[in-house]
Design a protein around this motif. Structure first.
Motif, mmCIF file in Angstrom:
data_model
loop_
_atom_site.group_PDB
_atom_site.id
_atom_site.type_symbol
_atom_site.label_atom_id
_atom_site.label_comp_id
_atom_site.label_asym_id
_atom_site.label_seq_id
_atom_site.Cartn_x
_atom_site.Cartn_y
_atom_site.Cartn_z
ATOM 1 N N SER A 9 0.848 -1.192 0.000
ATOM 2 C CA SER A 9 0.000 0.000 0.000
ATOM 3 C C SER A 9 0.883 1.240 0.000
ATOM 4 O O SER A 9 1.579 1.518 0.982
ATOM 5 C CB SER A 9 -0.913 0.002 1.236
ATOM 6 N N VAL A 10 0.868 1.972 -1.104
ATOM 7 C CA VAL A 10 1.644 3.205 -1.203
ATOM 8 C C VAL A 10 0.813 4.332 -0.596
ATOM 9 O O VAL A 10 -0.289 4.618 -1.054
ATOM 10 C CB VAL A 10 2.000 3.530 -2.669
ATOM 11 N N GLU A 11 1.346 4.971 0.432
ATOM 12 C CA GLU A 11 0.621 5.999 1.168
ATOM 13 C C GLU A 11 0.995 7.409 0.736
ATOM 14 O O GLU A 11 0.209 8.344 0.904
ATOM 15 C CB GLU A 11 0.868 5.835 2.672
ATOM 16 N N ALA A 12 2.177 7.587 0.210
ATOM 17 C CA ALA A 12 2.644 8.891 -0.250
ATOM 18 C C ALA A 12 3.765 8.649 -1.264
ATOM 19 O O ALA A 12 4.490 7.654 -1.169
ATOM 20 C CB ALA A 12 3.151 9.737 0.918
ATOM 21 N N PRO A 13 3.847 9.514 -2.273
ATOM 22 C CA PRO A 13 3.094 10.753 -2.512
ATOM 23 C C PRO A 13 1.695 10.483 -3.036
ATOM 24 O O PRO A 13 1.360 9.350 -3.376
ATOM 25 C CB PRO A 13 3.953 11.467 -3.563
ATOM 26 N N GLU A 14 0.907 11.531 -3.121
ATOM 27 C CA GLU A 14 -0.487 11.419 -3.512
ATOM 28 C C GLU A 14 -0.659 10.767 -4.874
ATOM 29 O O GLU A 14 -1.547 9.947 -5.084
ATOM 30 C CB GLU A 14 -1.139 12.805 -3.513
ATOM 31 N N GLY A 22 2.079 -7.987 -4.405
ATOM 32 C CA GLY A 22 3.475 -8.412 -4.437
ATOM 33 C C GLY A 22 3.589 -9.814 -3.884
ATOM 34 O O GLY A 22 2.588 -10.392 -3.421
ATOM 35 N N TYR A 23 4.796 -10.360 -3.883
ATOM 36 C CA TYR A 23 5.023 -11.699 -3.321
ATOM 37 C C TYR A 23 6.190 -11.648 -2.348
ATOM 38 O O TYR A 23 7.253 -11.095 -2.662
ATOM 39 C CB TYR A 23 5.340 -12.710 -4.423
ATOM 40 N N PHE A 24 5.997 -12.241 -1.185
ATOM 41 C CA PHE A 24 7.085 -12.378 -0.226
ATOM 42 C C PHE A 24 8.072 -13.430 -0.704
ATOM 43 O O PHE A 24 7.702 -14.381 -1.406
ATOM 44 C CB PHE A 24 6.556 -12.795 1.151
ATOM 45 N N THR A 158 1.733 -5.745 3.917
ATOM 46 C CA THR A 158 1.007 -6.682 4.767
ATOM 47 C C THR A 158 0.761 -7.980 4.008
ATOM 48 O O THR A 158 0.731 -7.995 2.773
ATOM 49 C CB THR A 158 -0.356 -6.105 5.214
ATOM 50 N N ALA A 159 0.589 -9.048 4.743
ATOM 51 C CA ALA A 159 0.281 -10.341 4.131
ATOM 52 C C ALA A 159 -1.167 -10.332 3.658
ATOM 53 O O ALA A 159 -2.069 -9.862 4.358
ATOM 54 C CB ALA A 159 0.504 -11.475 5.127
ATOM 55 N N TYR A 160 -1.388 -10.845 2.459
ATOM 56 C CA TYR A 160 -2.742 -10.917 1.907
ATOM 57 C C TYR A 160 -3.490 -12.061 2.579
ATOM 58 O O TYR A 160 -3.022 -13.194 2.609
ATOM 59 C CB TYR A 160 -2.691 -11.135 0.399
ATOM 60 N N GLU A 161 -4.649 -11.762 3.126
ATOM 61 C CA GLU A 161 -5.463 -12.759 3.801
ATOM 62 C C GLU A 161 -6.836 -12.788 3.152
ATOM 63 O O GLU A 161 -7.693 -11.947 3.465
ATOM 64 C CB GLU A 161 -5.579 -12.455 5.291
#
Length: 231
Positions: A9-14, A22-24, A158-161
């Motif tokens: 999740s890209v929070e900034a820049p707008e 993505g994949y871990f 974060t891990a996708y659940e």
């Protein structure tokens, strides 16, 4: 992590805000529930040689922990993660060279003792992202890396659940609508069995349908559905 899929999740820049898949790496730890500032090593974009990330006080007004942003290639994913850890980063984001996602594997059967040592002592997360997203992150960081205009990309990982929440208003509305249709259909279909029912069809309005007419209805209905599906 229990799941390979990650939500970046890209929070900034707008202008870069959004959620991306993505994949871990198979050797990755789970990231902390915090925002990370990204930083890319300028001398070695692949992150295959030793480097040091700047302390957060050198990146005003950023105070978040840093993750290294490196390109795929030149060395193993384990080495990229190890170098990021040794540099002081909390994790590493590996930018792919295509839009195909992959799970970054550890060293294979031919791994050296050094690589096995790295695997046993890794304490950071590693996530692989698509080229399109990675190029945008790299370009932003490069364009805003000067001391006067130091603005890092901020993101969370974060891990996708997967799961379904029955408290979702849209899902609740769909369930209510589907149930209401079934109930209404049952009431109309059995109306003639209930004496005096106001919705029962009158005797003169009942149309007997022969096999030929039934087949015609099926053909016309099937054609209409195919037209809606393909056109």
């Amino acid at each position: 992590p229990q799941t390979a899929a990650a939500i970046v999740s890209v929070e900034a820049p707008e202008e870069l805000k959004g959620f991306f898949l993505g994949y871990f790496g198979s050797f990755s730890l789970l990231p902390a529930d915090v925002s990370y500032a990204t930083w890319a090593p300028a001398r070695d974009p692949q992150g295959c040689s030793s480097y040091s990330v700047p302390v957060t006080s050198q990146l005003p007004p950023i105070r978040q922990p840093l993750v290294a942003l490196v390109r795929r290639g030149k060395c193993t994913f384990v080495q990229k993660a190890w170098n990021a850890q040794q540099a002081g980063a909390q994790g590493v984001v590996v930018v792919g060279d295509s839009e195909e996602l992959m799970v970054m594997g550890g060293s294979g059967d031919n791994a050296s003792k050094e690589e096995l040592h790295w695997l046993d002592h890794l304490d950071v997360f590693a996530v692989f992202v698509q080229k399109a997203l990675g190029e945008k992150l790299l370009a932003w960081n490069e364009a805003h890396s000067s001391a006067k205009d130091s603005q890092s990309v901020l993101l969370t990982v974060t891990a996708y659940e997967p799961g379904i929440s029955f408290w979702d208003p849209s899902l609740a509305a769909e369930l209510f609508g589907a149930t209401a249709l079934v109930v209404a259909g049952a009431l109309f279909a059995t109306a003639d069995l209930r004496p005096g029912s106001p919705i029962a069809a009158k005797e003169e309005e009942v149309l007997e349908v022969g096999s030929g007419m039934a087949l015609s209805f099926c053909a016309v209905g099937s054609g209409a559905l195919m037209a809606l599906f393909f056109f």
